[in-house]
Design an enzyme around this catalytic site. Structure first.
Site, PDB file in Angstrom:
ATOM      1  N   ASP A  56       0.860  -1.173   0.000  1.00  0.00           N
ATOM      2  CA  ASP A  56       0.000   0.000   0.000  1.00  0.00           C
ATOM      3  C   ASP A  56       0.904   1.233   0.000  1.00  0.00           C
ATOM      4  O   ASP A  56       2.065   1.157   0.422  1.00  0.00           O
ATOM      5  CB  ASP A  56      -0.885  -0.034   1.247  1.00  0.00           C
ATOM      6  CG  ASP A  56      -1.795   1.170   1.331  1.00  0.00           C
ATOM      7  OD1 ASP A  56      -2.377   1.534   0.299  1.00  0.00           O
ATOM      8  OD2 ASP A  56      -1.911   1.751   2.420  1.00  0.00           O
TER       9      ASP A  56
ATOM     10  N   ASP B 140      -6.830  -2.081   4.955  1.00  0.00           N
ATOM     11  CA  ASP B 140      -6.295  -3.126   4.081  1.00  0.00           C
ATOM     12  C   ASP B 140      -6.535  -4.524   4.638  1.00  0.00           C
ATOM     13  O   ASP B 140      -5.909  -5.488   4.184  1.00  0.00           O
ATOM     14  CB  ASP B 140      -4.782  -2.911   3.878  1.00  0.00           C
ATOM     15  CG  ASP B 140      -4.489  -1.656   3.066  1.00  0.00           C
ATOM     16  OD1 ASP B 140      -5.208  -1.406   2.089  1.00  0.00           O
ATOM     17  OD2 ASP B 140      -3.556  -0.927   3.428  1.00  0.00           O
TER      18      ASP B 140
END
Length: 647
Positions: free
Chosen positions: A346, A545
């Protein structure tokens, strides 16, 4: 004592009781050793009283009792629990058999060296145990609660949410909370591995286990002790060894099959020649010789080196990782991370700091930078947007004066209209200037980062660029992964593609995808997983996430300290927010795997050679016990070696 029977190893640490038990074990081993050496000397010098066989037998039985009785008792207990073929049973049969055929010194020696090996093994296990559970030492024992006109010292478990606790310099923070002082410096090394103290400001989070390093501080408690970040991490560390790596699971299953087989083979070594002598009278069968070979075979067949050194290797790996601020939830993930060939990261909070900061100030019309910041920050004090807060914070850090605007109107989707010292001020995005017909340089419309433009009395006055800066070690992290042979490095983000592409270029990441919703990240990971050759590690902040952390082969959460979702979802937690530790985690995994393979190869290789020599009558009980104990000690020393490695 660490028990490795039937292929299973359990490690029990009981503090003072264990130390006392170990002292008694050393005393027993010392008594047996002195009597064994004395008996050998008496025999070598032909002392008359020692030539009497009954005296020799009594002497060696007394020498045998201190080290032999505890093992025989363990063997009986394991048989009662239906674990017939434990190492205790093998040692008991072998040594009693040695006494039966008159090899008294060898019977004592086998049990003595086995006991010494166990002591070394226990010492190594306890050392690794201490390495893993070093975090237990950071648990604060008391908390100073501020009451009306007085303070009260209580257990952290008795402190309630909302209470205010006082922490003095050098003391540990007892519970999670919010700092009430303007600022304070804390040593977080016990929790995160960071060597540099962390400065925490008013209303920011402080976590249990941190050590205050400057001035007396007060903290408002936000979580009970059982729900603190420290309590969750301690629970994670203590349970880490429950999830076994494939190599551990194999050895446990293998030992359950292997041990009964070697017992049967030892019996066949004695019985097959006897059967052959019955059909071939010319064959000279000497019972004592063949039972001796069987006993040698039994001693060398003990699987202790395997069943303790392999779990100990993983135990050491988890301990080495925790020292570096990396928490593995189990040895299975320590093994899994060595197979990773694709790393997906990410952007925000993983490769970047996750906080908007002023990166660039570009004034126009001969305006000074400080003047532009003064005007924009003064207007932005009336906004709660993160970008506005970043500009106001920058102005405060630079000691730039902030003026309260006289009139402020918000124009939705565009920005703010204000009046300062009778000047008409516009602060917002380029659309705000277009809406008011104010000309500005066209090149600023293609800047990928977020910019805040300003106009004064209808004239363009400049812009401030605000962006999420890369972490200091982001580029190092990417390069380190490539050095480990991981070529497929991907960055995913919900941010604009232009911003994602720019950061990817800076960090030399060749695959970068922006404008993704959480489900878009899931779809991308699913596409990668469609190719079975991809072993994927996803690295995220553990909050938004969670789906991809769970979907990947290894989920790695950045900054797990204080993040509930990170603790719950990820397999590996990087506590310091440093992406460079991803490569360190892989390095520790690979080092652990090498040590485990070395131990398996060493144990199997040496045992196979001595088993063959013992069956052929070329190895004695002395050689068998030295080989077995020696292999165990070498494997144990090799396993704990990882604790001294620098990563």
């Amino acid at each position: 004592m660490s028990n490795c029977s039937g292929g299973s190893c359990s490690i029990n640490t009981t503090g003072k009781e264990e130390n006392f038990s170990q002292k008694k074990a050393y005393i027993r081993a010392s008594i047996s050793f002195i009597m064994l050496i004395a008996g050998i000397i008496f025999s070598a010098t032909d002392l008359s009283f020692f030539s009497n066989n009954w005296i020799r037998l009594a002497w060696y039985i007394i020498a045998y009792i201190p080290v032999g009785i505890p093992v025989i008792m363990e063997a009986w207990e394991s048989i009662r629990q239906k674990d017939v073929f434990s190492e205790y049973t093998l040692m008991s049969i072998a040594t009693i058999g040695a006494f039966f055929i008159g090899e008294y010194p060898e019977g004592v020696a086998v049990m003595l060296f086995y006991a010494v090996g166990e002591l070394f093994q226990d010492s190594a296990v306890n050392r690794a145990k201490r390495s893993i559970s070093a975090l237990l030492d950071v648990r604060p024992e008391t908390a100073t609660v501020i009451k009306t006109n007085r303070t009260e010292t209580v257990s952290p478990e008795d402190v309630n949410v909302g209470d205010i606790v006082e922490v003095k310099v050098g003391e540990r923070v007892p519970l999670d909370g919010i700092l009430l002082n303007e600022s304070a410096s804390f040593n977080t090394s016990a929790l995160t591995g960071e060597s540099v103290p962390r400065t925490i400001r008013k209303d920011e989070e402080v976590f249990a286990g941190m050590i205050l390093t400057d001035n007396v501080s007060r903290i408002e408690v936000t979580k009970p002790f059982g729900m603190s970040a420290l309590a969750r991490i301690l629970d994670l560390v203590q349970n880490a060894t429950e999830k076994k790596a494939p190599a551990e699971q194999f050895i446990r299953k293998f030992a359950r099959i292997y041990t009964p087989i070697v017992v049967v083979l030892a019996a066949l070594i004695v019985l097959l020649p006897l059967a052959y002598s019955a059909i071939n009278p010319a064959f000279d069968y000497v019972f004592y010789d063949w039972i001796y070979r069987g006993l040698v075979f039994l001693v060398i067949s003990c699987p202790c080196a395997l069943v303790i050194s392999i779990p100990l290797g993983y135990f050491g790996g988890i301990g080495a990782a925790s020292r570096n601020g990396i928490l593995f939830k189990g040895s299975n993930y320590l093994e899994a991370i060595t197979k990773v060939n694709t790393v997906v990261m990410d952007k925000t909070g993983t490769l970047t700091q996750g906080v908007f900061k002023v990166q660039k100030i570009v004034p126009a019309n001969h305006l000074l930078e400080t003047d532009l910041v003064n005007i924009v920050a003064s207007v932005e004090t009336q906004s709660t947007h993160p970008i506005a807060k970043a500009i106001v914070e920058y102005a405060k850090q630079q000691n730039i004066e902030i003026i309260k605007p006289e009139i402020v109107n918000e124009i939705a989707g565009h920005g703010l209209q204000a009046s300062i010292d009778n000047k008409a001020i516009l602060v917002g995005n380029p659309k705000l200037l277009n809406k008011n017909g104010i000309a500005f340089p066209p090149e600023i419309t293609v800047i990928p980062e977020t910019i805040v433009v300003c106009a004064i009395n209808g004239l363009y006055a400049g812009y401030i660029l605000v962006a999420d800066a890369p972490k200091a070690d982001a580029a190092t992290a990417v390069n380190a992964l490539r050095e480990f042979g991981i070529k497929n490095i991907v960055m995913l983000s919900g941010d604009k593609q232009a911003i994602v592409s720019k950061l990817a270029t800076e960090l030399s990441i060749h695959h970068a995808h922006g404008d993704l919703l959480p489900e878009g990240k899931v779809e991308y990971i699913e596409q990668l997983k469609a190719d079975p050759s991809n072993n994927i590690a996803f690295v995220g902040d553990g909050i938004n996430d969670a789906p991809v952390l769970a979907l990947s082969n290894v989920g790695i959460a950045m900054g797990g300290l204080g993040s509930d979702v990170a603790i719950e979802t990820a397999d590996v937690i990087i506590q310091t927010d440093q992406p460079s530790l991803i490569a360190t985690a892989i390095e520790i995994g690979k080092a652990t795997r090498r040590i485990v393979i070395q131990n398996i190869s060493l144990a199997f290789g040496v045992k196979l050679i001595v088993l063959i020599l013992g069956a052929g009558g070329l190895a004695t009980l002395w050689e068998a016990v030295f080989a077995d104990v020696g292999v165990s000690l070498l494997a144990i020393l090799n396993a704990v070696r990882i604790l001294k490695m620098k990563f």
